[in-house]
Design an enzyme around this catalytic site. Structure first.
Site, PDB file in Angstrom:
ATOM      1  N   VAL A  36      43.584  31.934  42.678  1.00  6.85           N
ATOM      2  CA  VAL A  36      43.269  33.088  43.753  1.00  6.85           C
ATOM      3  C   VAL A  36      43.037  34.284  42.645  1.00  6.85           C
ATOM      4  O   VAL A  36      43.796  34.257  41.517  1.00  6.85           O
ATOM      5  CB  VAL A  36      44.158  33.331  44.612  1.00  6.85           C
ATOM      6  CG1 VAL A  36      43.824  32.231  45.543  1.00  6.85           C
ATOM      7  CG2 VAL A  36      45.536  33.713  44.308  1.00  6.85           C
ATOM      8  N   THR A  37      42.044  34.869  42.791  1.00  2.00           N
ATOM      9  CA  THR A  37      41.008  34.812  43.974  1.00  2.00           C
ATOM     10  C   THR A  37      40.044  34.465  43.308  1.00  2.00           C
ATOM     11  O   THR A  37      39.521  34.406  42.093  1.00  2.00           O
ATOM     12  CB  THR A  37      40.508  36.136  44.666  1.00  2.00           C
ATOM     13  OG1 THR A  37      40.209  37.488  43.715  1.00  2.00           O
ATOM     14  CG2 THR A  37      42.102  36.562  45.355  1.00  2.00           C
ATOM     15  N   GLN A  96      21.837  26.980  38.059  1.00  2.00           N
ATOM     16  CA  GLN A  96      21.234  27.141  37.039  1.00  2.00           C
ATOM     17  C   GLN A  96      21.673  26.126  35.854  1.00  2.00           C
ATOM     18  O   GLN A  96      22.107  26.284  34.777  1.00  2.00           O
ATOM     19  CB  GLN A  96      21.287  28.459  36.224  1.00  2.00           C
ATOM     20  CG  GLN A  96      21.045  29.620  36.962  1.00  2.00           C
ATOM     21  CD  GLN A  96      20.994  30.889  36.273  1.00  2.00           C
ATOM     22  OE1 GLN A  96      20.258  30.966  35.347  1.00  2.00           O
ATOM     23  NE2 GLN A  96      21.694  31.978  36.858  1.00  2.00           N
ATOM     24  N   CYS A 123      40.366  36.610  39.349  1.00  2.74           N
ATOM     25  CA  CYS A 123      40.797  36.049  38.407  1.00  2.74           C
ATOM     26  C   CYS A 123      40.474  34.728  37.932  1.00  2.74           C
ATOM     27  O   CYS A 123      40.331  34.353  36.837  1.00  2.74           O
ATOM     28  CB  CYS A 123      42.266  36.143  38.543  1.00  2.74           C
ATOM     29  SG  CYS A 123      42.809  38.025  38.482  1.00  2.74           S
ATOM     30  N   LYS A 143      49.931  37.422  32.247  1.00  4.67           N
ATOM     31  CA  LYS A 143      48.662  38.213  31.945  1.00  4.67           C
ATOM     32  C   LYS A 143      48.535  39.450  32.347  1.00  4.67           C
ATOM     33  O   LYS A 143      48.563  39.634  33.650  1.00  4.67           O
ATOM     34  CB  LYS A 143      47.486  37.268  32.110  1.00  4.67           C
ATOM     35  CG  LYS A 143      47.176  36.963  33.683  1.00  4.67           C
ATOM     36  CD  LYS A 143      45.934  36.033  33.740  1.00  4.67           C
ATOM     37  CE  LYS A 143      45.471  35.811  35.213  1.00  4.67           C
ATOM     38  NZ  LYS A 143      45.026  36.915  35.789  1.00  4.67           N
ATOM     39  N   GLU A 164      49.228  37.358  37.240  1.00  2.09           N
ATOM     40  CA  GLU A 164      48.974  38.471  36.596  1.00  2.09           C
ATOM     41  C   GLU A 164      50.246  39.703  36.747  1.00  2.09           C
ATOM     42  O   GLU A 164      50.961  39.297  37.775  1.00  2.09           O
ATOM     43  CB  GLU A 164      47.730  38.985  37.720  1.00  2.09           C
ATOM     44  CG  GLU A 164      47.294  40.243  37.201  1.00  2.09           C
ATOM     45  CD  GLU A 164      45.937  40.848  38.057  1.00  2.09           C
ATOM     46  OE1 GLU A 164      45.294  40.012  38.934  1.00  2.09           O
ATOM     47  OE2 GLU A 164      45.715  41.977  38.028  1.00  2.09           O
ATOM     48  N   ASP A 211      47.392  32.382  39.077  1.00  2.00           N
ATOM     49  CA  ASP A 211      47.763  33.751  39.927  1.00  2.00           C
ATOM     50  C   ASP A 211      48.249  33.333  41.667  1.00  2.00           C
ATOM     51  O   ASP A 211      48.015  33.895  42.300  1.00  2.00           O
ATOM     52  CB  ASP A 211      46.922  34.699  40.040  1.00  2.00           C
ATOM     53  CG  ASP A 211      46.774  35.400  38.557  1.00  2.00           C
ATOM     54  OD1 ASP A 211      47.187  34.856  37.621  1.00  2.00           O
ATOM     55  OD2 ASP A 211      45.878  36.354  38.562  1.00  2.00           O
ATOM     56  N   LYS A 248      42.609  40.280  34.594  1.00  2.00           N
ATOM     57  CA  LYS A 248      42.014  39.447  35.349  1.00  2.00           C
ATOM     58  C   LYS A 248      42.015  38.149  34.484  1.00  2.00           C
ATOM     59  O   LYS A 248      41.951  37.071  35.276  1.00  2.00           O
ATOM     60  CB  LYS A 248      40.821  39.756  36.054  1.00  2.00           C
ATOM     61  CG  LYS A 248      40.962  41.099  36.530  1.00  2.00           C
ATOM     62  CD  LYS A 248      42.117  41.369  37.716  1.00  2.00           C
ATOM     63  CE  LYS A 248      42.025  42.843  38.703  1.00  2.00           C
ATOM     64  NZ  LYS A 248      43.164  42.807  39.192  1.00  2.00           N
TER      65      LYS A 248
HETATM   66  N1  TIU Z   1      44.431  37.164  40.517  1.00  2.00           N
HETATM   67  C1  TIU Z   1      43.361  38.033  41.078  1.00  2.00           C
HETATM   68  O1  TIU Z   1      42.369  37.620  41.524  1.00  2.00           O
HETATM   69  N2  TIU Z   1      43.682  39.483  40.990  1.00  2.00           N
HETATM   70  C2  TIU Z   1      43.275  40.512  41.963  1.00  2.00           C
HETATM   71  O2  TIU Z   1      43.433  41.500  42.092  1.00  2.00           O
HETATM   72  N3  TIU Z   1      42.320  40.028  42.981  1.00  2.00           N
HETATM   73  C3  TIU Z   1      41.931  40.665  43.914  1.00  2.00           C
HETATM   74  O3  TIU Z   1      40.946  39.722  44.471  1.00  2.00           O
HETATM   75  N4  TIU Z   1      42.177  41.799  44.279  1.00  2.00           N
END
Ligand code: TIU
Length: 223
Positions: free
Chosen positions: A159-160, A204, A164, A131, A74, A26, A134
């Site tokens: 990200v993030t 862990q 995702c 997609k 996304e 993403d 997430k």
């Molecule tokens: N790609 C992804 O992480 N989608 C999000 O909505 N991330 C947020 O941190 N909002």
């Protein structure tokens, strides 16, 4: 293609380049540039910029090695038939998914904002997975592409970190893929979640995977 020993936490990991895919999660204008989905949620999108340079350096190196690179985005179909009401109506964003913003309709496939940032744009032949969720596995062709290419391990960037990237790593881990995460190639709007997200992966005994950085992967490649 050779094997590589990558220094990582909780321990070094050996991967076969021919059986490892590099997944860019993403890296879209909607998350990294002003006026997109990320900013609509109240975030400072400049916090994600630090990941761009390391991702670019890693992409250059792994493309030279001939490794499989897969990008995800996304986003939803223009008619939003794949967008759950529970997602669209969530919270109090300045602009909702599907509404018009300065880069087109927010998080809608085919709109400029939903596309990948120019710095990390896919090369011809690299799969791009659209997609709705997430995670990269949910409602996509991602796993069939991994299987068709004999992929066993993933290097996961993007990200993030705690949204995702984490969801995809957890999905992958449960399906038997080993995930290696270069932390500097990931980013979050909430810096402590980035740090904790990486710690959660490697804690862990590596409960979800291995954490490293782009320099250690490049060093393993001899660069
Ligand atoms: N790609 C992804 O992480 N989608 C999000 O909505 N991330 C947020 O941190 N909002």
């Amino acid at each position: 293609m050779p094997s590589l020993e990558i220094h990582a936490e909780p321990e070094a990991i050996s991967i076969k380049l021919a059986k490892t895919a590099v997944v860019m999660i993403d890296m879209q204008r909607d998350f990294l540039e002003p006026g997109g989905f990320g900013e609509s949620l109240g975030n400072d999108v400049s916090l994600l910029a630090a990941a761009i340079g390391p991702c670019k350096a890693l992409l250059d190196a792994v493309r030279q090695q001939g490794m499989l690179v897969i990008h995800t985005r996304e986003g939803h179909l223009p008619d939003m038939s794949d967008a759950h009401k529970a997602k669209v109506e969530r919270g109090d964003p300045s602009v909702r998914i599907g509404q018009m913003g300065p880069m087109g309709r927010i998080l809608i496939r085919g709109e400029p904002g939903q596309d990948i940032i120019p710095e990390l744009y896919p090369q011809a032949g690299e799969p791009v997975i659209d997609k709705p969720g997430k995670g990269a596995f949910y409602a996509t062709e991602f796993e069939s592409i991994l299987q068709a290419n004999g992929i066993e391990d993933l290097i996961v960037c993007g990200v993030t970190t705690e949204v995702c990237v984490h969801t995809t790593i957890r999905e992958a881990n449960d399906r038997g893929y080993r995930c290696i995460v270069p932390g500097d190639c990931c980013g979050s709007y909430i810096p402590e979640f980035h740090e904790m997200g990486l710690r959660m992966i490697k804690a862990q005994g590596g409960i979800f995977g291995w954490v490293t950085d782009s320099q250690r992967i490049l060093a393993a490649m001899g660069g």
